[in-house]
Design a protein around this motif. Structure first.
Motif, mmCIF file in Angstrom:
data_model
loop_
_atom_site.group_PDB
_atom_site.id
_atom_site.type_symbol
_atom_site.label_atom_id
_atom_site.label_comp_id
_atom_site.label_asym_id
_atom_site.label_seq_id
_atom_site.Cartn_x
_atom_site.Cartn_y
_atom_site.Cartn_z
ATOM 1 N N ASP A 37 -35.537 -1.262 34.185
ATOM 2 C CA ASP A 37 -34.122 -0.975 33.941
ATOM 3 C C ASP A 37 -33.382 -2.224 33.447
ATOM 4 O OD1 ASP A 37 -35.298 0.465 36.338
ATOM 5 O OD2 ASP A 37 -33.633 1.802 35.846
ATOM 6 N N LEU A 38 -33.800 -3.394 33.935
ATOM 7 C CA LEU A 38 -33.152 -4.637 33.524
ATOM 8 C C LEU A 38 -33.272 -4.886 32.032
ATOM 9 C CD1 LEU A 38 -34.151 -7.118 36.351
ATOM 10 C CD2 LEU A 38 -31.959 -5.998 35.957
ATOM 11 N N LEU A 39 -34.356 -4.458 31.451
ATOM 12 C CA LEU A 39 -34.520 -4.566 30.002
ATOM 13 C C LEU A 39 -33.855 -3.400 29.288
ATOM 14 C CD1 LEU A 39 -38.224 -5.680 29.494
ATOM 15 C CD2 LEU A 39 -36.180 -6.900 28.794
ATOM 16 N N MET A 40 -34.023 -2.226 29.839
ATOM 17 C CA MET A 40 -33.480 -1.021 29.196
ATOM 18 C C MET A 40 -31.977 -1.107 28.985
ATOM 19 S SD MET A 40 -35.333 2.243 30.978
ATOM 20 C CE MET A 40 -34.044 3.307 30.335
ATOM 21 N N ILE A 41 -31.252 -1.544 29.994
ATOM 22 C CA ILE A 41 -29.785 -1.515 29.944
ATOM 23 C C ILE A 41 -29.248 -2.337 28.772
ATOM 24 C CG2 ILE A 41 -27.684 -2.165 31.186
ATOM 25 C CD1 ILE A 41 -29.209 -1.224 33.776
ATOM 26 N N PRO A 42 -29.589 -3.636 28.654
ATOM 27 C CA PRO A 42 -29.052 -4.363 27.490
ATOM 28 C C PRO A 42 -29.611 -3.873 26.162
ATOM 29 C CG PRO A 42 -30.468 -5.794 28.821
ATOM 30 C CD PRO A 42 -30.302 -4.512 29.568
ATOM 31 N N MET A 43 -30.844 -3.386 26.154
ATOM 32 C CA MET A 43 -31.420 -2.867 24.911
ATOM 33 C C MET A 43 -30.659 -1.632 24.434
ATOM 34 S SD MET A 43 -35.507 -3.298 25.657
ATOM 35 C CE MET A 43 -36.020 -2.415 24.181
ATOM 36 N N ILE A 44 -30.319 -0.742 25.353
ATOM 37 C CA ILE A 44 -29.603 0.484 24.978
ATOM 38 C C ILE A 44 -28.163 0.171 24.590
ATOM 39 C CG2 ILE A 44 -28.738 2.698 25.839
ATOM 40 C CD1 ILE A 44 -31.380 2.875 27.493
ATOM 41 N N ILE A 45 -27.535 -0.758 25.287
ATOM 42 C CA ILE A 45 -26.166 -1.134 24.930
ATOM 43 C C ILE A 45 -26.146 -1.737 23.523
ATOM 44 C CG2 ILE A 45 -24.310 -2.771 25.455
ATOM 45 C CD1 ILE A 45 -24.849 -2.123 28.430
ATOM 46 N N ALA A 46 -27.163 -2.533 23.199
ATOM 47 C CA ALA A 46 -27.229 -3.152 21.867
ATOM 48 C C ALA A 46 -27.576 -2.134 20.781
ATOM 49 C CB ALA A 46 -28.261 -4.279 21.869
ATOM 50 N N PRO A 48 -27.514 1.809 20.903
ATOM 51 C CA PRO A 48 -27.362 3.130 21.538
ATOM 52 C C PRO A 48 -28.051 4.256 20.767
ATOM 53 C CG PRO A 48 -25.241 2.312 20.742
ATOM 54 C CD PRO A 48 -26.235 1.214 20.537
ATOM 55 N N ASN A 49 -28.235 4.098 19.461
ATOM 56 C CA ASN A 49 -28.911 5.142 18.683
ATOM 57 C C ASN A 49 -30.408 5.235 19.038
ATOM 58 O OD1 ASN A 49 -29.294 2.574 17.462
ATOM 59 N ND2 ASN A 49 -29.825 3.541 15.517
ATOM 60 N N LYS A 50 -30.921 4.257 19.753
ATOM 61 C CA LYS A 50 -32.327 4.272 20.173
ATOM 62 C C LYS A 50 -32.466 4.488 21.680
ATOM 63 C CE LYS A 50 -34.012 1.631 16.358
ATOM 64 N NZ LYS A 50 -35.137 0.930 15.858
ATOM 65 N N ALA A 51 -31.400 4.931 22.331
ATOM 66 C CA ALA A 51 -31.392 5.072 23.787
ATOM 67 C C ALA A 51 -32.543 5.931 24.296
ATOM 68 C CB ALA A 51 -30.056 5.658 24.251
ATOM 69 N N PHE A 52 -32.762 7.068 23.665
ATOM 70 C CA PHE A 52 -33.770 8.000 24.182
ATOM 71 C C PHE A 52 -35.189 7.583 23.791
ATOM 72 C CE2 PHE A 52 -29.709 10.200 23.967
ATOM 73 C CZ PHE A 52 -29.547 10.446 25.320
ATOM 74 N N ALA A 153 -28.956 8.279 28.966
ATOM 75 C CA ALA A 153 -27.850 9.203 28.646
ATOM 76 C C ALA A 153 -26.505 8.611 29.051
ATOM 77 C CB ALA A 153 -28.074 10.547 29.337
ATOM 78 N N LEU A 154 -26.441 7.998 30.222
ATOM 79 C CA LEU A 154 -25.180 7.392 30.666
ATOM 80 C C LEU A 154 -24.752 6.259 29.743
ATOM 81 C CD1 LEU A 154 -25.720 7.346 34.539
ATOM 82 C CD2 LEU A 154 -24.060 8.737 33.264
ATOM 83 N N LEU A 155 -25.693 5.409 29.374
ATOM 84 C CA LEU A 155 -25.363 4.295 28.475
ATOM 85 C C LEU A 155 -25.053 4.785 27.066
ATOM 86 C CD1 LEU A 155 -27.984 1.715 29.711
ATOM 87 C CD2 LEU A 155 -25.504 1.512 29.901
ATOM 88 N N TRP A 156 -25.739 5.789 26.604
ATOM 89 C CA TRP A 156 -25.489 6.345 25.283
ATOM 90 C C TRP A 156 -24.083 6.945 25.218
ATOM 91 C CZ3 TRP A 156 -24.975 11.607 23.867
ATOM 92 C CH2 TRP A 156 -24.956 11.847 22.488
ATOM 93 N N LYS A 157 -23.712 7.644 26.274
ATOM 94 C CA LYS A 157 -22.405 8.325 26.302
ATOM 95 C C LYS A 157 -21.244 7.363 26.572
ATOM 96 C CE LYS A 157 -19.657 11.968 26.813
ATOM 97 N NZ LYS A 157 -19.051 12.518 25.637
ATOM 98 N N PHE A 158 -21.427 6.463 27.560
ATOM 99 C CA PHE A 158 -20.303 5.635 28.008
ATOM 100 C C PHE A 158 -20.404 4.168 27.617
ATOM 101 C CE2 PHE A 158 -20.673 9.148 31.092
ATOM 102 C CZ PHE A 158 -19.442 9.752 30.858
ATOM 103 N N GLY A 159 -21.563 3.718 27.160
ATOM 104 C CA GLY A 159 -21.725 2.337 26.707
ATOM 105 C C GLY A 159 -21.621 1.312 27.821
ATOM 106 N N ASP A 160 -21.155 0.140 27.442
ATOM 107 C CA ASP A 160 -21.104 -0.998 28.360
ATOM 108 C C ASP A 160 -20.260 -0.756 29.623
ATOM 109 O OD1 ASP A 160 -22.066 -3.587 28.922
ATOM 110 O OD2 ASP A 160 -20.126 -4.441 28.362
ATOM 111 N N PRO A 161 -19.145 0.024 29.580
ATOM 112 C CA PRO A 161 -18.366 0.220 30.806
ATOM 113 C C PRO A 161 -19.163 0.839 31.979
ATOM 114 C CG PRO A 161 -17.075 0.888 28.926
ATOM 115 C CD PRO A 161 -18.468 0.597 28.423
#
Length: 191
Positions: A37-46, A48-52, A153-161
């Motif tokens: 998760d520690l890697l996933m979170i910043p990767m998805i925030i950077a 988001p089109n590759k979140a899934f 899904a949460l990061l894709w929808k809501f982003g960094d917040p």
């Protein structure tokens, strides 16, 4: 441990971040102490089109790494599995838990796959106790998929917040969900 944590987090900015995620997710399922998760979170925030895609890679690598944990438990518990569990402070609990583990069916794998409980403990225990491999694989796919795709899904929808919530409270929320699910099954069974 903090240095290992920072090193893992730094991999998110690396050009080979996807490969780093695959390696960390694989290793975390059998011996590595830092969750993917520690890697996933910043990767998805950077990205988001590759979140899934990121969640799918983490799930596939985690389940595959879980098979290594299963093999450690089944084939090399005394040599490798017990030292890993003792390093995590779970050695004595593992011995006590062994007698009841398979009676619980898929629940231990589901719970560990969703919650902050170290998944590697359950992968090793699953092999050590001889849990049916099919049950282990299917439950691991469901649990790890649910966890990683929920984060995505949460990061894709809501982003960094939403990042703070995921990093600090998602484990608690998932643990409460599992407790409510178990409580529901117990109520249905005994009422």
């Amino acid at each position: 441990m903090k240095r290992l944590y920072r090193w893992t987090l730094s991999l998110a900015d690396h050009p080979y971040a996807m490969w780093a995620l695959v390696i960390v997710a694989f290793a975390e399922s059998s011996f590595f102490p830092i969750p993917p998760d520690l890697l996933m979170i910043p990767m998805i925030i950077a990205r988001p089109n590759k979140a899934f895609l990121i969640a799918g890679l983490a799930m596939a690598a985690s389940v595959t790494g879980g098979l290594l944990g299963y093999a450690i438990g089944a084939l090399a518990f005394e040599q490798i599995g017990r030292p890993i569990l003792e390093m995590l402070g779970k050695g004595d609990a593992a011995l006590e838990f062994n007698t009841r583990f398979n009676d619980m069916g898929f629940w231990p794998v589901l719970i560990a796959g969703l919650t902050p409980f170290p998944y590697k403990v359950i992968t090793i225990m699953s092999g050590w106790t001889g849990m049916p491999l099919g049950t282990f694989i299917v439950t691991s796919i469901i649990a790890r998929g649910a966890r990683f795709f929920l984060v995505a899904a949460l990061l894709w929808k809501f982003g960094d917040p939403i990042r703070n919530f995921i990093e600090r409270r998602l484990g608690l929320v998932l643990s409460l969900f599992v407790a409510a699910l178990l409580g529901g099954f117990i109520l249905v069974r005994y009422l």
